[in-house]
Motif scaffolding. Structure first.
Motif, PDB file in Angstrom:
ATOM      1  N   PRO A  10      55.100 -16.780  28.964  1.00  0.00           N
ATOM      2  CA  PRO A  10      54.035 -16.409  29.909  1.00  0.00           C
ATOM      3  C   PRO A  10      54.628 -16.261  31.315  1.00  0.00           C
ATOM      4  N   GLY A  11      54.231 -15.223  32.010  1.00  0.00           N
ATOM      5  CA  GLY A  11      54.798 -14.955  33.344  1.00  0.00           C
ATOM      6  C   GLY A  11      56.072 -14.126  33.281  1.00  0.00           C
ATOM      7  N   GLY A  12      56.593 -13.884  32.063  1.00  0.00           N
ATOM      8  CA  GLY A  12      57.819 -13.096  31.908  1.00  0.00           C
ATOM      9  C   GLY A  12      57.542 -11.604  32.118  1.00  0.00           C
ATOM     10  N   TYR A  13      58.600 -10.842  32.310  1.00  0.00           N
ATOM     11  CA  TYR A  13      58.466  -9.414  32.659  1.00  0.00           C
ATOM     12  C   TYR A  13      58.989  -8.516  31.557  1.00  0.00           C
ATOM     13  N   LEU A  14      58.463  -7.278  31.573  1.00  0.00           N
ATOM     14  CA  LEU A  14      58.843  -6.263  30.599  1.00  0.00           C
ATOM     15  C   LEU A  14      59.057  -4.949  31.347  1.00  0.00           C
ATOM     16  N   THR A  15      60.177  -4.279  31.104  1.00  0.00           N
ATOM     17  CA  THR A  15      60.419  -2.951  31.696  1.00  0.00           C
ATOM     18  C   THR A  15      60.676  -1.958  30.574  1.00  0.00           C
ATOM     19  N   ILE A  16      59.982  -0.830  30.627  1.00  0.00           N
ATOM     20  CA  ILE A  16      60.146   0.196  29.587  1.00  0.00           C
ATOM     21  C   ILE A  16      60.568   1.513  30.246  1.00  0.00           C
ATOM     22  N   VAL A  17      61.674   2.058  29.765  1.00  0.00           N
ATOM     23  CA  VAL A  17      62.175   3.325  30.336  1.00  0.00           C
ATOM     24  C   VAL A  17      61.644   4.477  29.478  1.00  0.00           C
ATOM     25  N   VAL A  18      60.844   5.338  30.078  1.00  0.00           N
ATOM     26  CA  VAL A  18      60.220   6.458  29.349  1.00  0.00           C
ATOM     27  C   VAL A  18      60.114   7.703  30.231  1.00  0.00           C
ATOM     28  N   LYS A  19      59.661   8.775  29.617  1.00  0.00           N
ATOM     29  CA  LYS A  19      59.453  10.035  30.342  1.00  0.00           C
ATOM     30  C   LYS A  19      58.076  10.574  30.014  1.00  0.00           C
ATOM     31  N   ASN A  20      57.468  11.323  30.907  1.00  0.00           N
ATOM     32  CA  ASN A  20      56.345  12.162  30.492  1.00  0.00           C
ATOM     33  C   ASN A  20      56.943  13.347  29.754  1.00  0.00           C
ATOM     34  N   ILE A  21      56.186  13.853  28.784  1.00  0.00           N
ATOM     35  CA  ILE A  21      56.782  14.833  27.856  1.00  0.00           C
ATOM     36  C   ILE A  21      56.084  16.185  27.948  1.00  0.00           C
ATOM     37  N   LYS A  22      56.876  17.245  27.929  1.00  0.00           N
ATOM     38  CA  LYS A  22      56.302  18.590  27.828  1.00  0.00           C
ATOM     39  C   LYS A  22      56.724  19.144  26.474  1.00  0.00           C
ATOM     40  N   LYS A  23      55.735  19.617  25.714  1.00  0.00           N
ATOM     41  CA  LYS A  23      56.073  20.155  24.391  1.00  0.00           C
ATOM     42  C   LYS A  23      55.209  21.376  24.121  1.00  0.00           C
ATOM     43  N   LYS A  24      55.820  22.444  23.756  1.00  0.00           N
ATOM     44  CA  LYS A  24      55.128  23.701  23.430  1.00  0.00           C
ATOM     45  C   LYS A  24      54.073  24.058  24.473  1.00  0.00           C
ATOM     46  N   GLY A  25      54.450  24.013  25.740  1.00  0.00           N
ATOM     47  CA  GLY A  25      53.561  24.431  26.825  1.00  0.00           C
ATOM     48  C   GLY A  25      52.506  23.406  27.197  1.00  0.00           C
ATOM     49  N   ARG A  26      52.474  22.262  26.487  1.00  0.00           N
ATOM     50  CA  ARG A  26      51.477  21.240  26.831  1.00  0.00           C
ATOM     51  C   ARG A  26      52.152  20.031  27.450  1.00  0.00           C
ATOM     52  N   ASN A  27      51.390  19.341  28.286  1.00  0.00           N
ATOM     53  CA  ASN A  27      51.918  18.179  28.972  1.00  0.00           C
ATOM     54  C   ASN A  27      51.358  16.912  28.313  1.00  0.00           C
ATOM     55  N   TYR A  28      52.209  16.010  27.912  1.00  0.00           N
ATOM     56  CA  TYR A  28      51.784  14.734  27.318  1.00  0.00           C
ATOM     57  C   TYR A  28      52.247  13.614  28.251  1.00  0.00           C
ATOM     58  N   PRO A  29      51.353  13.059  29.062  1.00  0.00           N
ATOM     59  CA  PRO A  29      51.797  12.039  30.021  1.00  0.00           C
ATOM     60  C   PRO A  29      52.035  10.699  29.329  1.00  0.00           C
ATOM     61  N   PHE A  30      53.112  10.674  28.585  1.00  0.00           N
ATOM     62  CA  PHE A  30      53.447   9.525  27.735  1.00  0.00           C
ATOM     63  C   PHE A  30      53.546   8.229  28.556  1.00  0.00           C
ATOM     64  N   ALA A  31      54.202   8.312  29.726  1.00  0.00           N
ATOM     65  CA  ALA A  31      54.382   7.096  30.540  1.00  0.00           C
ATOM     66  C   ALA A  31      53.017   6.531  30.937  1.00  0.00           C
ATOM     67  N   TRP A  32      52.106   7.402  31.311  1.00  0.00           N
ATOM     68  CA  TRP A  32      50.793   6.940  31.759  1.00  0.00           C
ATOM     69  C   TRP A  32      49.955   6.445  30.580  1.00  0.00           C
ATOM     70  N   ASP A  33      50.028   7.172  29.451  1.00  0.00           N
ATOM     71  CA  ASP A  33      49.238   6.772  28.278  1.00  0.00           C
ATOM     72  C   ASP A  33      49.696   5.410  27.766  1.00  0.00           C
ATOM     73  N   LEU A  34      51.006   5.202  27.785  1.00  0.00           N
ATOM     74  CA  LEU A  34      51.537   3.925  27.315  1.00  0.00           C
ATOM     75  C   LEU A  34      51.104   2.795  28.263  1.00  0.00           C
ATOM     76  N   SER A  35      51.185   3.051  29.563  1.00  0.00           N
ATOM     77  CA  SER A  35      50.762   2.034  30.545  1.00  0.00           C
ATOM     78  C   SER A  35      49.305   1.676  30.340  1.00  0.00           C
ATOM     79  N   ASN A  36      48.511   2.690  30.090  1.00  0.00           N
ATOM     80  CA  ASN A  36      47.090   2.464  29.902  1.00  0.00           C
ATOM     81  C   ASN A  36      46.842   1.569  28.684  1.00  0.00           C
ATOM     82  N   ALA A  37      47.539   1.873  27.587  1.00  0.00           N
ATOM     83  CA  ALA A  37      47.350   1.087  26.360  1.00  0.00           C
ATOM     84  C   ALA A  37      47.848  -0.354  26.557  1.00  0.00           C
ATOM     85  N   LEU A  38      48.970  -0.520  27.250  1.00  0.00           N
ATOM     86  CA  LEU A  38      49.555  -1.861  27.380  1.00  0.00           C
ATOM     87  C   LEU A  38      48.758  -2.764  28.317  1.00  0.00           C
ATOM     88  N   GLN A  39      47.954  -2.149  29.169  1.00  0.00           N
ATOM     89  CA  GLN A  39      47.182  -2.965  30.112  1.00  0.00           C
ATOM     90  C   GLN A  39      46.154  -3.853  29.441  1.00  0.00           C
TER      91      GLN A  39
END
Ligand SMILES: C[S@@+](CC[C@H](N)C(=O)[O-])C[C@H]1O[C@@H](n2cnc3c(N)ncnc32)[C@H](O)[C@@H]1O
Length: 474
Positions: free
Chosen positions: A402-431
């Motif tokens: 408890p009180g420990g930290y976590l750092t995740i290295v990621v990118k937002n992703i563009k695939k076939k003309g669409r934008n997938y804000p992976f970093a933001w979606d993951l942050s949202n889920a982990l909250q």
């Protein structure tokens, strides 16, 4: 190739495609954007601006023979490019309710742009995330998510400033230096210009706690690394991060003798970096091939340490299991002080022609992590990928003190003309279970720029990696 998008030469076009830039002044930033997104010879179309520096924007437009209009006074004209400088709105925000009011104003301006902008042209919004008292508000992510019901969210650029952050309380984690986001939206057939509130919950669980030990606050909000050329066994892995990154984060979040964990060890960069700093390194890796490389790199380091008569001999240990991170059980490892990790970036390594795949193929190197169906990099459906990864993180934070930290290295992703804000979606889920802290960016400056979309539209080269930081509640 004929340039139908602006009047720039390829020499001018390419540098703009880098997804981060060193911010020097509003004038320089505005000039680069106006010149990139406006075609001067289109005399009937205007550049629409909302922000505190209309005078500068007008000067740039006059120099380039572009007609400018203030966005709040735009009438019958058709718009070819618009900038909303929302930094002024955010400066006066002091809590979530204030922000929701500011967001309403920004969205109304954006809808006004949508109604008049030419098809396939762009809107740019300048906006920072902000720490207010001891809470972190990712305003830029929230605005981007919400506004993507009106306009297609296409891309982002990170404006990296040399300005220092005003560190409010030393015991909170606050990266030094400031940055802001340039969010790029495009009018296309994917949206109809109607605002629909998004279900993201960025502001629900964002109370930052006081850590048990004092922070050094030595991590800047953006940094560039000069990675060492990769050794023979390291090149075999398609996507390792540099040990210098590990050294920076492990030094900030742990003390000597503490335990560091990475459930997707790859070549063992986290464990090796931890050992170099006299911390213990633990982890799992699905691929036996990479788990072996990770183990031998740690073993070689420990042997060299023991043989070095001048090195201070310390009792450090490491353990890397060849295992699916989904199956980590409490008895596998001791309690952890810090987790530093980077997942597969969805199934991007399976995309032919993606990033540096072609180069690896010509060198006869493996282009993906494995063909296993347990490998997260082989999940085709984006939602399923984010859910599976979140489940792994929820499982491993059971190991985190408890009180420990976590750092995740990621990118937002563009695939076939669409934008997938992976970093933001993951942050949202982990909250749901973790406290969101300010993100920091690893800005890559050592990759050559590809001329995506040259002459037709703007697509950036994504050279910024998010380092997402979280704390486990006490
Ligand atoms: C981005 S790489 C990590 C690279 C590592 N940070 C380094 O510097 O070498 C992601 C790793 O996750 C591993 N992986 C994928 N699915 C996994 C799973 N279910 N359990 C454990 N590891 C997994 C892949 O084999 C790959 O090595």
């Amino acid at each position: 190739m004929k340039n139908r998008f602006n009047r720039l030469t390829s020499k001018e076009w390419l540098p703009f495609q880098k997804s981060w830039f060193r911010y020097e002044s509003d004038e320089k930033m505005l000039r680069e954007n106006i010149r990139f997104f406006c075609k001067a010879e289109v005399v009937d179309d205007v550049f629409a601006y909302w922000g505190k520096d209309f005078k500068t924007a007008k000067k740039i437009c006059d120099e380039n023979e572009i007609v400018i209009t203030p966005l709040d006074d735009v009438k019958t004209e058709s718009i070819q490019f618009a900038v909303i400088d929302a930094r002024g709105f955010i400066d006066s925000v002091s809590d979530k309710d204030d922000y929701i009011t500011a967001r309403k104003n920004i969205v109304n301006l954006a809808i006004k742009v949508y109604e008049r902008i030419e098809h396939k042209r762009f809107l740019c919004i300048l906006i920072p995330n902000r720490q207010i008292d001891n809470r972190y508000f990712p305003f830029a992510w929230d605005l981007a998510k919400n506004l993507s019901s009106v306009f297609s969210l296409k891309d982002e650029k990170i404006a990296c400033t040399e300005m220092e952050t005003n560190v409010q309380e030393e015991r909170l984690f606050q990266p030094t230096k400031q940055l802001f986001y340039c969010l790029y939206f495009k009018k296309d057939d994917m949206t109809q210009g109607k605002f629909i509130e998004s279900s993201v919950r960025y502001f629900e669980n964002n109370k930052q706690l006081s850590p048990s030990s004092g922070f050094q606050n030595q991590i800047p909000s953006w940094f560039i690394l000069k990675p060492q050329p990769r050794k023979k066994n390291e090149i075999l892995h398609p996507a390792k991060y540099p040990e210098d990154l590990v050294i920076m984060f492990v030094s900030e979040f742990t003390s000597e003798g503490e335990n560091v964990f990475d459930p997707m060890a790859g070549t063992g960069s986290t464990q090796l970096g931890a050992l170099k700093l006299n911390r213990n390194g633990y982890g799992t890796e699905l691929s036996e091939f990479f788990a072996d490389i990770a183990l031998s790199r740690c073993q070689d380091f420990m042997v060299a340490q023991q043989e070095n008569l001048f090195a201070q001999q310390k009792e450090m240990s490491f353990k890397i299991l060849h295992k699916d991170a989904r199956n980590i059980s409490p008895g596998d490892f001791p309690a952890m002080d810090y987790i530093l990790t980077s997942p597969p970036y969805w199934d991007m390594l399976n995309m032919k022609g993606a990033e540096n795949q072609a180069k690896r193929l010509t060198l006869g190197l493996q282009t993906n992590y494995s063909d296993s169906d347990k490998d997260l990099g082989n999940i085709v459906d984006y939602e399923e990928f984010v859910v599976s990864l979140t489940e792994i993180y929820f499982n491993i934070i059971e190991l985190l003190k408890p009180g420990g930290y976590l750092t995740i290295v990621v990118k937002n992703i563009k695939k076939k003309g669409r934008n997938y804000p992976f970093a933001w979606d993951l942050s949202n889920a982990l909250q749901e279970r973790l406290i969101l802290l300010p993100e920091t960016f690893w800005c890559q400056d050592d990759i050559s720029i590809a001329p995506y979309g040259y002459g037709n539209t703007w697509v950036s080269n994504t050279f910024h990696q998010y380092c997402l930081n979280f704390q486990k509640p006490i």
